[in-house]
Scaffold this motif. Structure first.
Motif, mmCIF file in Angstrom:
data_model
loop_
_atom_site.group_PDB
_atom_site.id
_atom_site.type_symbol
_atom_site.label_atom_id
_atom_site.label_comp_id
_atom_site.label_asym_id
_atom_site.label_seq_id
_atom_site.Cartn_x
_atom_site.Cartn_y
_atom_site.Cartn_z
ATOM 1 N N ILE A 1 0.837 -1.188 0.000
ATOM 2 C CA ILE A 1 0.000 0.000 0.000
ATOM 3 C C ILE A 1 0.876 1.243 0.000
ATOM 4 O O ILE A 1 2.074 1.177 0.261
ATOM 5 C CB ILE A 1 -0.943 0.029 1.222
ATOM 6 N N ASP A 2 0.266 2.381 -0.315
ATOM 7 C CA ASP A 2 0.908 3.663 -0.034
ATOM 8 C C ASP A 2 -0.123 4.549 0.641
ATOM 9 O O ASP A 2 -1.316 4.438 0.386
ATOM 10 C CB ASP A 2 1.488 4.307 -1.301
ATOM 11 N N LEU A 3 0.363 5.419 1.514
ATOM 12 C CA LEU A 3 -0.568 6.188 2.328
ATOM 13 C C LEU A 3 0.061 7.476 2.827
ATOM 14 O O LEU A 3 1.275 7.666 2.774
ATOM 15 C CB LEU A 3 -1.087 5.355 3.492
ATOM 16 N N SER A 4 -0.822 8.364 3.280
ATOM 17 C CA SER A 4 -0.425 9.632 3.882
ATOM 18 C C SER A 4 -1.383 9.893 5.039
ATOM 19 O O SER A 4 -2.214 9.037 5.386
ATOM 20 C CB SER A 4 -0.503 10.764 2.852
ATOM 21 N N LYS A 5 -1.294 11.075 5.620
ATOM 22 C CA LYS A 5 -2.125 11.391 6.782
ATOM 23 C C LYS A 5 -3.614 11.236 6.504
ATOM 24 O O LYS A 5 -4.397 10.993 7.429
ATOM 25 C CB LYS A 5 -1.846 12.813 7.254
ATOM 26 N N PHE B 1 4.613 2.260 1.233
ATOM 27 C CA PHE B 1 5.256 3.530 0.951
ATOM 28 C C PHE B 1 4.444 4.609 1.651
ATOM 29 O O PHE B 1 3.213 4.649 1.502
ATOM 30 C CB PHE B 1 5.293 3.813 -0.554
ATOM 31 N N MET B 2 5.083 5.478 2.413
ATOM 32 C CA MET B 2 4.351 6.475 3.182
ATOM 33 C C MET B 2 4.915 7.862 2.963
ATOM 34 O O MET B 2 6.138 8.054 2.886
ATOM 35 C CB MET B 2 4.353 6.109 4.667
ATOM 36 N N LYS B 3 4.000 8.812 2.825
ATOM 37 C CA LYS B 3 4.453 10.183 2.589
ATOM 38 C C LYS B 3 5.193 10.705 3.801
ATOM 39 O O LYS B 3 4.721 10.616 4.927
ATOM 40 C CB LYS B 3 3.272 11.100 2.273
ATOM 41 N N ALA B 4 6.361 11.278 3.538
ATOM 42 C CA ALA B 4 7.153 11.893 4.596
ATOM 43 C C ALA B 4 7.121 13.408 4.476
ATOM 44 O O ALA B 4 6.721 14.111 5.398
ATOM 45 C CB ALA B 4 8.592 11.391 4.543
ATOM 46 N N THR B 5 7.532 13.910 3.317
ATOM 47 C CA THR B 5 7.692 15.346 3.163
ATOM 48 C C THR B 5 7.181 15.816 1.815
ATOM 49 O O THR B 5 6.979 15.029 0.881
ATOM 50 C CB THR B 5 9.179 15.739 3.290
ATOM 51 N N GLU B 6 7.004 17.130 1.717
ATOM 52 C CA GLU B 6 6.608 17.783 0.472
ATOM 53 C C GLU B 6 7.316 19.123 0.402
ATOM 54 O O GLU B 6 7.337 19.880 1.385
ATOM 55 C CB GLU B 6 5.102 17.977 0.425
ATOM 56 N N GLY B 7 7.895 19.414 -0.750
ATOM 57 C CA GLY B 7 8.572 20.692 -0.907
ATOM 58 C C GLY B 7 9.685 20.879 0.101
ATOM 59 O O GLY B 7 10.415 19.946 0.439
ATOM 60 N N GLY B 8 9.793 22.105 0.601
ATOM 61 C CA GLY B 8 10.845 22.410 1.558
ATOM 62 C C GLY B 8 10.356 22.782 2.921
ATOM 63 O O GLY B 8 11.134 23.259 3.767
ATOM 64 N N ASP B 9 9.043 22.520 3.190
ATOM 65 C CA ASP B 9 8.527 22.957 4.491
ATOM 66 C C ASP B 9 7.339 22.156 5.014
ATOM 67 O O ASP B 9 6.713 22.556 6.000
ATOM 68 C CB ASP B 9 8.136 24.435 4.425
ATOM 69 N N ASP C 1 -4.650 3.223 -1.660
ATOM 70 C CA ASP C 1 -3.910 2.797 -2.849
ATOM 71 C C ASP C 1 -3.278 1.427 -2.604
ATOM 72 O O ASP C 1 -2.702 1.187 -1.539
ATOM 73 C CB ASP C 1 -2.783 3.782 -3.157
ATOM 74 N N ILE C 2 -3.378 0.547 -3.611
ATOM 75 C CA ILE C 2 -2.747 -0.769 -3.531
ATOM 76 C C ILE C 2 -1.786 -0.920 -4.706
ATOM 77 O O ILE C 2 -2.047 -0.446 -5.815
ATOM 78 C CB ILE C 2 -3.783 -1.910 -3.524
ATOM 79 N N ASN C 3 -0.661 -1.589 -4.458
ATOM 80 C CA ASN C 3 0.421 -1.735 -5.428
ATOM 81 C C ASN C 3 0.878 -3.186 -5.480
ATOM 82 O O ASN C 3 0.631 -3.968 -4.561
ATOM 83 C CB ASN C 3 1.619 -0.880 -5.004
ATOM 84 N N VAL C 4 1.598 -3.516 -6.562
ATOM 85 C CA VAL C 4 2.249 -4.816 -6.656
ATOM 86 C C VAL C 4 3.714 -4.641 -7.018
ATOM 87 O O VAL C 4 4.104 -3.650 -7.637
ATOM 88 C CB VAL C 4 1.592 -5.757 -7.688
ATOM 89 N N PHE C 5 4.504 -5.614 -6.611
ATOM 90 C CA PHE C 5 5.907 -5.734 -7.013
ATOM 91 C C PHE C 5 5.946 -6.580 -8.276
ATOM 92 O O PHE C 5 5.173 -7.525 -8.430
ATOM 93 C CB PHE C 5 6.692 -6.397 -5.881
#
Length: 259
Positions: free
Chosen positions: A56-60, A79-87, A239-243
């Motif tokens: 899966i991939d995810l964010s807040k 896969f998880m969202k960590a950051t966006e842009g510079g702030d 979201d779902i993903n495959v390898f």
């Protein structure tokens, strides 16, 4: 297996469209996954359900996550969202990667690239907010246009796009010791990435057609095939993903890149 060997393996697997040939999806421990899709696609008979390894991939926006239930459902990676842009730091990032680690789900952070901020500033921000413990699998650069952005709809020329992406990835690889993956969408790939970044693994979005039809000549390692997944342990569409390869290939790649 060295990193380059693992990279070559994955690219060859993707090019061959290699799958397990099994009739049911498996989670790597011998159990059919229990997640579903509210809008499943057939992909002209090349269903992602025939791949061994799903994630899966995810964010807040995915809210509370019961990671034990997610793992039991058949999810092998996140896969998880960590950051966006510079702030911007995703408010759930640190909670998510620690939860995934505790549940035995392989995990990696991703950075949403912002074309109104220099690559070095974005790399500094990512490094300042993502500890090395949060980078189990290689980090991901999310490169796509954002037409709904309220602050930046700038679209640089392709050479500038690639130059900024490369600068960011060089900085990240130097710091974490792992070559970043590239996540992208059909339009962004067509306009900027075709024929480029052959030494990076690609994670592609394709929710109505098989990747081979809409990413010409691109070897892919991960395929995001739906945004309407139903995953036990998560209360909203996911979201779902495959390898691209088999369970054996996955195990070998994880062993190579997790060191």
């Amino acid at each position: 297996m060295r990193w380059l060997d693992a990279l070559t393996l994955c690219l060859c697997l993707a090019a061959a469209g290699c799958t397990s040939g099994a009739s049911d999806m498996m989670d790597g421990v011998g159990h059919p996954p229990r997640f579903q899709d509210t809008d499943p696609q057939d992909f002209a008979g090349r269903t992602p359900h025939r791949h061994d390894v799903h994630g899966i991939d995810l964010s807040k926006w995915n809210g509370d996550v019961d990671w034990a239930s997610v793992r039991k459902s058949g999810v092998s990676f996140a896969f998880m969202k960590a950051t966006e842009g510079g702030d911007r730091l995703d408010a759930r990032f640190h909670e998510y990667w620690r939860g995934a680690r505790a549940a035995g789900v392989h995990y990696a952070p991703y950075h949403f690239f912002y074309f109104c901020t220099p690559a070095d500033i974005q790399a500094d921000w990512f490094i300042a907010n993502v500890p090395k413990d949060a980078v189990m699998l290689p980090p991901v650069l999310d490169a796509e246009w954002n037409p709904t952005s309220k602050t930046c709809r700038f679209r640089p020329e392709p050479p500038v796009v690639r130059q900024e992406m490369q600068r960011f990835m060089d900085r990240i690889e130097a710091h974490y010791g792992k070559r970043p993956l590239i996540y992208t969408t059909v339009d962004f790939h067509r306009e900027n990435l075709e024929g480029h970044f052959q030494n990076h693994l690609f994670w592609v979005r394709a929710v109505s057609q098989h990747p081979s039809e809409i990413y010409p000549a691109r070897n892919w390692a991960f395929w995001q095939y739906t945004s309407t997944g139903v995953v036990p342990g998560i209360d909203v569409p996911t979201d779902i993903n495959v390898f691209s390869g088999t369970q054996k290939n996955w195990n070998a790649w994880v062993a190579a890149v997790s060191k």
